[in-house]
Design a protein around this motif. Structure first.
Motif, mmCIF file in Angstrom:
data_model
loop_
_atom_site.group_PDB
_atom_site.id
_atom_site.type_symbol
_atom_site.label_atom_id
_atom_site.label_comp_id
_atom_site.label_asym_id
_atom_site.label_seq_id
_atom_site.Cartn_x
_atom_site.Cartn_y
_atom_site.Cartn_z
ATOM 1 N N GLY A 1 0.731 -1.085 0.070
ATOM 2 C CA GLY A 1 0.213 0.093 0.436
ATOM 3 C C GLY A 1 0.958 1.079 0.008
ATOM 4 O O GLY A 1 1.769 1.177 0.351
ATOM 5 N N ALA A 2 -0.061 2.477 0.044
ATOM 6 C CA ALA A 2 0.971 3.559 0.210
ATOM 7 C C ALA A 2 1.697 3.730 1.412
ATOM 8 O O ALA A 2 1.141 3.861 2.355
ATOM 9 N N GLY A 3 3.289 3.750 1.061
ATOM 10 C CA GLY A 3 4.100 4.610 2.361
ATOM 11 C C GLY A 3 4.736 3.607 2.793
ATOM 12 O O GLY A 3 5.366 3.255 3.544
ATOM 13 N N ALA A 4 3.868 1.590 2.482
ATOM 14 C CA ALA A 4 4.540 0.591 3.117
ATOM 15 C C ALA A 4 4.872 0.151 1.893
ATOM 16 O O ALA A 4 5.418 0.931 1.064
ATOM 17 N N VAL A 5 6.384 -0.616 1.876
ATOM 18 C CA VAL A 5 7.393 -1.583 1.438
ATOM 19 C C VAL A 5 7.488 -2.660 1.269
ATOM 20 O O VAL A 5 7.231 -3.383 2.350
ATOM 21 N N GLU A 6 8.314 -3.092 0.430
ATOM 22 C CA GLU A 6 7.351 -4.232 -0.026
ATOM 23 C C GLU A 6 8.756 -4.916 -0.615
ATOM 24 O O GLU A 6 9.678 -4.638 -1.271
ATOM 25 N N LEU A 7 9.409 -6.532 0.658
ATOM 26 C CA LEU A 7 10.441 -7.048 -0.427
ATOM 27 C C LEU A 7 10.124 -8.328 -0.753
ATOM 28 O O LEU A 7 9.158 -9.232 -0.961
ATOM 29 N N VAL A 8 11.282 -8.044 -2.206
ATOM 30 C CA VAL A 8 11.436 -8.942 -3.013
ATOM 31 C C VAL A 8 12.838 -9.845 -3.170
ATOM 32 O O VAL A 8 13.727 -9.205 -3.146
ATOM 33 N N VAL A 9 12.362 -10.833 -2.673
ATOM 34 C CA VAL A 9 13.474 -12.114 -2.827
ATOM 35 C C VAL A 9 13.373 -12.736 -3.824
ATOM 36 O O VAL A 9 12.235 -13.717 -4.119
ATOM 37 N N LEU A 10 14.747 -12.989 -5.088
ATOM 38 C CA LEU A 10 14.151 -13.440 -6.068
ATOM 39 C C LEU A 10 15.323 -13.800 -6.291
ATOM 40 O O LEU A 10 16.528 -13.659 -6.464
ATOM 41 N N HIS A 11 15.452 -15.209 -6.479
ATOM 42 C CA HIS A 11 17.298 -15.893 -7.522
ATOM 43 C C HIS A 11 16.760 -16.542 -8.976
ATOM 44 O O HIS A 11 15.675 -17.142 -9.126
ATOM 45 N N ALA B 1 19.113 -23.291 -5.784
ATOM 46 C CA ALA B 1 18.198 -22.434 -6.053
ATOM 47 C C ALA B 1 17.016 -22.732 -5.436
ATOM 48 O O ALA B 1 16.604 -21.597 -4.096
ATOM 49 N N GLU B 2 16.917 -23.623 -5.035
ATOM 50 C CA GLU B 2 16.123 -23.929 -3.560
ATOM 51 C C GLU B 2 16.584 -23.852 -2.190
ATOM 52 O O GLU B 2 16.431 -22.714 -1.580
ATOM 53 N N GLY B 3 18.204 -23.347 -1.840
ATOM 54 C CA GLY B 3 18.725 -22.693 -0.639
ATOM 55 C C GLY B 3 18.884 -21.960 -0.368
ATOM 56 O O GLY B 3 18.696 -21.331 0.452
ATOM 57 N N VAL B 4 18.833 -21.044 -2.065
ATOM 58 C CA VAL B 4 19.022 -19.883 -1.617
ATOM 59 C C VAL B 4 17.540 -19.273 -1.456
ATOM 60 O O VAL B 4 17.510 -19.028 -0.231
ATOM 61 N N VAL B 5 16.482 -19.981 -1.722
ATOM 62 C CA VAL B 5 14.863 -19.307 -1.518
ATOM 63 C C VAL B 5 14.385 -19.557 -0.555
ATOM 64 O O VAL B 5 13.852 -19.180 0.693
ATOM 65 N N GLY B 6 15.296 -21.340 0.284
ATOM 66 C CA GLY B 6 14.825 -22.078 1.488
ATOM 67 C C GLY B 6 15.695 -20.392 2.680
ATOM 68 O O GLY B 6 14.967 -20.503 3.662
ATOM 69 N N LYS B 7 16.376 -20.599 2.695
ATOM 70 C CA LYS B 7 17.085 -19.556 3.776
ATOM 71 C C LYS B 7 16.918 -18.226 3.513
ATOM 72 O O LYS B 7 16.278 -17.858 4.306
ATOM 73 N N ASP C 1 12.212 0.531 -6.050
ATOM 74 C CA ASP C 1 13.823 1.676 -6.066
ATOM 75 C C ASP C 1 14.685 0.848 -5.701
ATOM 76 O O ASP C 1 15.934 2.210 -6.420
ATOM 77 N N LEU C 2 15.119 0.567 -5.209
ATOM 78 C CA LEU C 2 16.192 -0.621 -5.132
ATOM 79 C C LEU C 2 16.262 -1.702 -5.520
ATOM 80 O O LEU C 2 15.632 -2.401 -5.415
ATOM 81 N N LEU C 3 17.709 -2.376 -6.237
ATOM 82 C CA LEU C 3 17.877 -3.697 -5.684
ATOM 83 C C LEU C 3 19.563 -3.644 -5.560
ATOM 84 O O LEU C 3 20.869 -3.411 -5.890
ATOM 85 N N VAL C 4 19.226 -4.643 -4.475
ATOM 86 C CA VAL C 4 20.489 -5.274 -4.062
ATOM 87 C C VAL C 4 20.830 -6.818 -4.656
ATOM 88 O O VAL C 4 19.842 -7.524 -5.105
ATOM 89 N N VAL C 5 22.257 -7.323 -5.648
ATOM 90 C CA VAL C 5 22.403 -8.663 -6.436
ATOM 91 C C VAL C 5 23.780 -9.202 -5.328
ATOM 92 O O VAL C 5 24.855 -8.340 -4.651
ATOM 93 N N GLY C 6 23.331 -9.978 -5.197
ATOM 94 C CA GLY C 6 24.448 -11.394 -4.569
ATOM 95 C C GLY C 6 25.059 -12.298 -6.215
ATOM 96 O O GLY C 6 24.210 -12.324 -6.599
#
Length: 106
Positions: A3-13, A45-51, A86-91
């Motif tokens: 929603g407005a003002g809320a932050v959504e975290l997306v973790v993507l492998h 992939a399973e390990g990354v998203v599981g963690k 608004d922000l992309l963090v890559v590892g």
């Protein structure tokens, strides 16, 4: 969506296509190697998203956690657009599937 003002975290492998990883090994890669590489990519992939799910749950953080097949550069750009990030963090672990496979002595 958040929603407005809320932050959504997306973790993507981004799971690279097996063909991309295998082609790095050069021409004529045996079929059994292709299967091993595919299994390695799937397990990673399973390990990354599981963690990621475990860390989010342990910290009471709601997140969208997913694995998307495709070239990482395309997967990440598409995700930025889709989620209007608004922000992309890559590892990166720093190893490709073939190198990990080779280092494991397979």
């Amino acid at each position: 969506m958040a929603g407005a003002g809320a932050v959504e975290l997306v973790v993507l492998h981004a799971k690279p296509p097996t063909s991309l990883a295998v082609n790095m090994g050069g021409p004529g890669v045996p079929g059994d190697v292709v299967g091993l590489v595919e299994e390695d990519l799937r397990k990673k992939a399973e390990g990354v998203v599981g963690k990621a799910r475990s860390l989010c749950a342990a910290n009471s953080v709601e997140a969208v956690v997913d694995v998307v097949d495709g070239e990482p550069k395309h997967v990440l750009c598409d995700a930025v657009e889709k989620h209007r990030a608004d922000l992309l963090v890559v590892g990166s672990q720093g190893y490709g599937a073939i190198r990990r496979w080779h280092c494991l002595g397979a």
